[in-house]
Design an enzyme around this catalytic site. Sequence first.
Site, PDB file in Angstrom:
ATOM      1  N   ASP A 150      18.023  37.808  56.088  1.00  0.00           N
ATOM      2  CA  ASP A 150      19.015  36.740  55.945  1.00  0.00           C
ATOM      3  C   ASP A 150      19.335  36.499  54.470  1.00  0.00           C
ATOM      4  O   ASP A 150      18.451  36.111  53.691  1.00  0.00           O
ATOM      5  CB  ASP A 150      18.403  35.480  56.601  1.00  0.00           C
ATOM      6  CG  ASP A 150      19.401  34.367  56.791  1.00  0.00           C
ATOM      7  OD1 ASP A 150      20.514  34.466  56.254  1.00  0.00           O
ATOM      8  OD2 ASP A 150      19.048  33.387  57.480  1.00  0.00           O
ATOM      9  N   GLY A 199      28.816  37.792  57.914  1.00  0.00           N
ATOM     10  CA  GLY A 199      30.088  38.526  57.934  1.00  0.00           C
ATOM     11  C   GLY A 199      30.737  38.696  56.564  1.00  0.00           C
ATOM     12  O   GLY A 199      31.879  39.160  56.480  1.00  0.00           O
ATOM     13  N   ASP A 220      26.533  30.016  61.205  1.00  0.00           N
ATOM     14  CA  ASP A 220      25.597  29.660  62.287  1.00  0.00           C
ATOM     15  C   ASP A 220      26.274  29.028  63.510  1.00  0.00           C
ATOM     16  O   ASP A 220      27.167  28.196  63.391  1.00  0.00           O
ATOM     17  CB  ASP A 220      24.554  28.664  61.761  1.00  0.00           C
ATOM     18  CG  ASP A 220      23.582  29.340  60.816  1.00  0.00           C
ATOM     19  OD1 ASP A 220      23.850  30.488  60.395  1.00  0.00           O
ATOM     20  OD2 ASP A 220      22.563  28.710  60.484  1.00  0.00           O
TER      21      ASP A 220
HETATM   22  C1  GLA Z   1      20.321  30.826  58.385  1.00  0.00           C
HETATM   23  C2  GLA Z   1      20.550  31.740  59.585  1.00  0.00           C
HETATM   24  C3  GLA Z   1      19.950  31.098  60.824  1.00  0.00           C
HETATM   25  C4  GLA Z   1      18.460  30.846  60.601  1.00  0.00           C
HETATM   26  C5  GLA Z   1      18.245  30.004  59.356  1.00  0.00           C
HETATM   27  C6  GLA Z   1      16.768  29.890  59.001  1.00  0.00           C
HETATM   28  O1  GLA Z   1      21.021  29.642  58.476  1.00  0.00           O
HETATM   29  O2  GLA Z   1      21.917  31.990  59.757  1.00  0.00           O
HETATM   30  O3  GLA Z   1      20.150  31.921  61.948  1.00  0.00           O
HETATM   31  O4  GLA Z   1      17.813  32.085  60.480  1.00  0.00           O
HETATM   32  O5  GLA Z   1      18.928  30.557  58.229  1.00  0.00           O
HETATM   33  O6  GLA Z   1      16.546  29.210  57.818  1.00  0.00           O
END
Ligand code: GLA
Length: 432
Positions: A150, A199, A220
């Site tokens: 991430d 993306g 998200d």
């Molecule tokens: C981001 C990701 C989420 C999750 C959080 C965790 O926002 O997009 O899916 O993994 O981090 O901190």
Amino acid sequence: MTKKILLCVPVLVVTVFLTLQAGAQSGTLAATPPMGWNSWNHFAGKVTDADVRAAADALVSSGMRDAGYIYVNIDDTWEGQRDAQGVIHTNSKFPDMKALADYVHSKGLKLGIYSSPGPKTCAGYPGSYGHEEQDAKTYAAWGIDYLKYDSCSFGDIMRRESGGDREKAFEIQKAAYKKMHDALVATGRPIVFSMCQYGWFHTWEWGPEVGGNLWRTTGDINDHYARMAAIGFSQAGLAKFAGPGHWNDPDMLEVGNGGMTNDEYRTHMTLWVILAAPLLAGNDLSKMTPETLALLTNKEVVAVDQDPLGKQGDRAWAEGPSEIWTKPLSGGATAIGMFNRADSDEPVTLDLKAVGVDEHARLRDLWKGQEVEATDGKYTVLIPKHGAVLLKASGQENQISENCSRPMSEHLGLPCTPIKTARMQLPPQGSR
Ligand code: GLA
């Protein structure tokens, strides 16, 4: 001669081993969209070892594992500190990651973990920046099968190092993901590589190049119809970027988390399977209602997502709040999602020809598990507010191969005919 053969054998074994190693992240890894569970949508930062074990237990006892949900993915907040050698350790919520992996594996499941190419994860825990190879080795030693990577704080590094130059930023972003992918491959353990950078830079165009098995296409999701629908319906046009081993990821499921109606969750599932999206349940599996379980495990619905042809679906027709999406399936069949995005119950009409499906196709409502009939190539159904219907259309060719007994037709000197005609021509079995 025999000596020569004997000398060749070890060379062959080593070659095969190296070839397999080099391909550890590709080939059949994620041949269909990954399915499983992820801790974030329900547990967020509170997740513990006990929650993950309970999720693994529930996957088995509920039948979800047997329906295909095999990855148990720990999201952010498992991370502890690095030791003097730079090796990452778990925090007190996860006393022994190797033991947890052994437990999950003993249930016939696989374990996933989470990190960031930046120095900090999105929740502020240590990321893998500068420790990529070391972390990949640690994950492999623990027995990890899936990594969600991430971007989080890497965005700051990218902005700083690129000096605001978009092209440079793009190259920096790509290199960061490739670096971790290469590190995973080097471990020799097959580890699904899930890219999460929302993306940026049209990830779908370069995700496969840096080894992504799946990549997030948006920001998200949350447990509200408006957000789920905004994400799901915005995926039009991305179909050509998905295929076996590399999938678009519109984010994890919220089914069963309580913020949507059952009809809205049915839309969530219908849209996700049409999109060949990864199906990662995000609810508390140990406290699931029968309705939630039924939505997650409907066999015929899940089969649309997992169809071996590996084609993502796309919008085929829209008028006001009514939309029809189609997904090509193996055997010449088509999945058809009919959606009512209106705030009231509305009739939606499917015109088979208009969405490129044979108007004589056999139709089956997959949520109901019932055959339905089109009249003059059209099928109208009343869909509840924010609801969906999922059909499978099997065309003429499909009917012939599934429903016509060729030897019998040939024996009688008849052409192999589709089921409706065949029923009229041939007497039922056992009759005189
Ligand atoms: C981001 C990701 C989420 C999750 C959080 C965790 O926002 O997009 O899916 O993994 O981090 O901190």
